[in-house]
Design a protein around this motif. Structure first.
Motif, short mmCIF file in Angstrom:
data_model
loop_
_atom_site.label_atom_id
_atom_site.label_comp_id
_atom_site.label_asym_id
_atom_site.label_seq_id
_atom_site.Cartn_x
_atom_site.Cartn_y
_atom_site.Cartn_z
N THR A 237 62.47 16.23 30.31
CA THR A 237 63.41 16.04 28.99
C THR A 237 64.20 17.32 29.04
N LEU B 171 72.04 14.27 19.91
CA LEU B 171 71.07 12.87 20.29
C LEU B 171 69.94 13.31 21.05
N ALA B 172 69.79 14.45 21.71
CA ALA B 172 68.82 14.86 22.39
C ALA B 172 67.63 15.32 21.47
N ASP C 16 67.08 14.59 18.33
CA ASP C 16 66.67 13.53 17.45
C ASP C 16 65.90 12.59 18.40
N ALA C 17 66.20 12.46 19.59
CA ALA C 17 65.30 11.69 20.69
C ALA C 17 64.04 12.45 20.54
N LEU C 18 63.86 13.58 20.62
CA LEU C 18 62.67 14.56 20.48
C LEU C 18 61.87 14.10 19.31
N ARG C 19 62.39 14.21 18.14
CA ARG C 19 61.72 14.12 17.11
C ARG C 19 60.97 12.77 17.16
N GLY C 20 61.50 11.81 17.60
CA GLY C 20 60.60 10.42 17.93
C GLY C 20 59.95 9.93 16.90
N VAL D 142 55.56 12.96 26.05
CA VAL D 142 56.76 13.37 26.74
C VAL D 142 56.70 14.27 27.72
#
Length: 206
Positions: A159, A189-190, A192-196, A154
């Motif tokens: 990001t 959403l950001a 949650d996307a970071l969690r991946g 990432v």
């Protein structure tokens, strides 16, 4: 202000700026007079013009910087401690509460509109705020990468820039609608996307 101030001088300047900010929050920028600020801060006309020789416009610019600093101060200590998913959730919640309490009247937005958003000084206030905000988010992402909670691939800076853009879009929609739905969606959403695939599952009940 580029000149060196004594400790007492710095306190006086801070008192004037904080007092002007309070007056503007209570009465609006168009209604505030320098006499009101002097009365509130117990300063004389000579004192006020000593620190702000440009008068009201220079004072308003200082208040804009004060309000920009408050944007970040209001997120602390959460913003500076993004070292776990619960910490990110606490920051997210604090940010929502902060803007929900602010509502549609943003002091910084109003002040910049008054002094002119396109002037170099006003742009410097906004640029400085966004740079510090993005850097703090990026630091949090790197901390999560160091602990293995965010994938090493990432791009932390990019990001963080995208997350900040989502926040700003949500804030603009809040100013237009009075609702935090878009801000909440952008943050959720950001994060949650970071969690991946390496992170914990998304939080529930939001």
């Amino acid at each position: 202000m580029t000149r060196t101030l004594t400790s007492k001088g710095a306190q006086t300047l801070s008192r004037i700026v904080a007092g002007a900010a309070a007056e503007i929050r209570e009465h609006g920028v168009d209604e505030v007079r320098l006499e009101d600020v002097m009365a509130r801060t117990r300063t004389s006309k000579s004192q006020l013009f000593h620190y702000f020789p440009g008068g009201k416009e220079e004072l308003l610019l200082a208040v804009a910087q004060y309000e920009a600093d408050r944007v970040l101060d209001d997120q602390q200590p959460m913003l500076g401690e993004l070292t776990s998913w619960p910490a990110w959730e606490q920051w997210r919640d604090r940010l929502i509460v902060r803007y929900r309490e602010q509502g549609t009247q943003c002091p910084l937005h109003i002040l910049l509109g008054h002094v002119g958003r396109r002037t170099p000084a006003a742009q410097a206030v906004v640029t400085g705020l966004m740079h510090r905000w993005q850097a703090a988010i990026a630091t949090g992402i790197r901390s999560m990468q160091a602990s293995g909670d965010v994938a090493a691939a990432v791009d932390a800076d990019r990001t963080a820039a995208a997350l900040l853009a989502g926040i700003q879009g949500g804030v603009l929609l809040l100013l237009a609608t009075g609702r935090t739905d878009h801000l909440e969606a952008a943050l959720d959403l950001a994060i949650d996307a970071l969690r991946g695939p390496t992170g914990d599952p998304p939080a529930t009940g939001r």
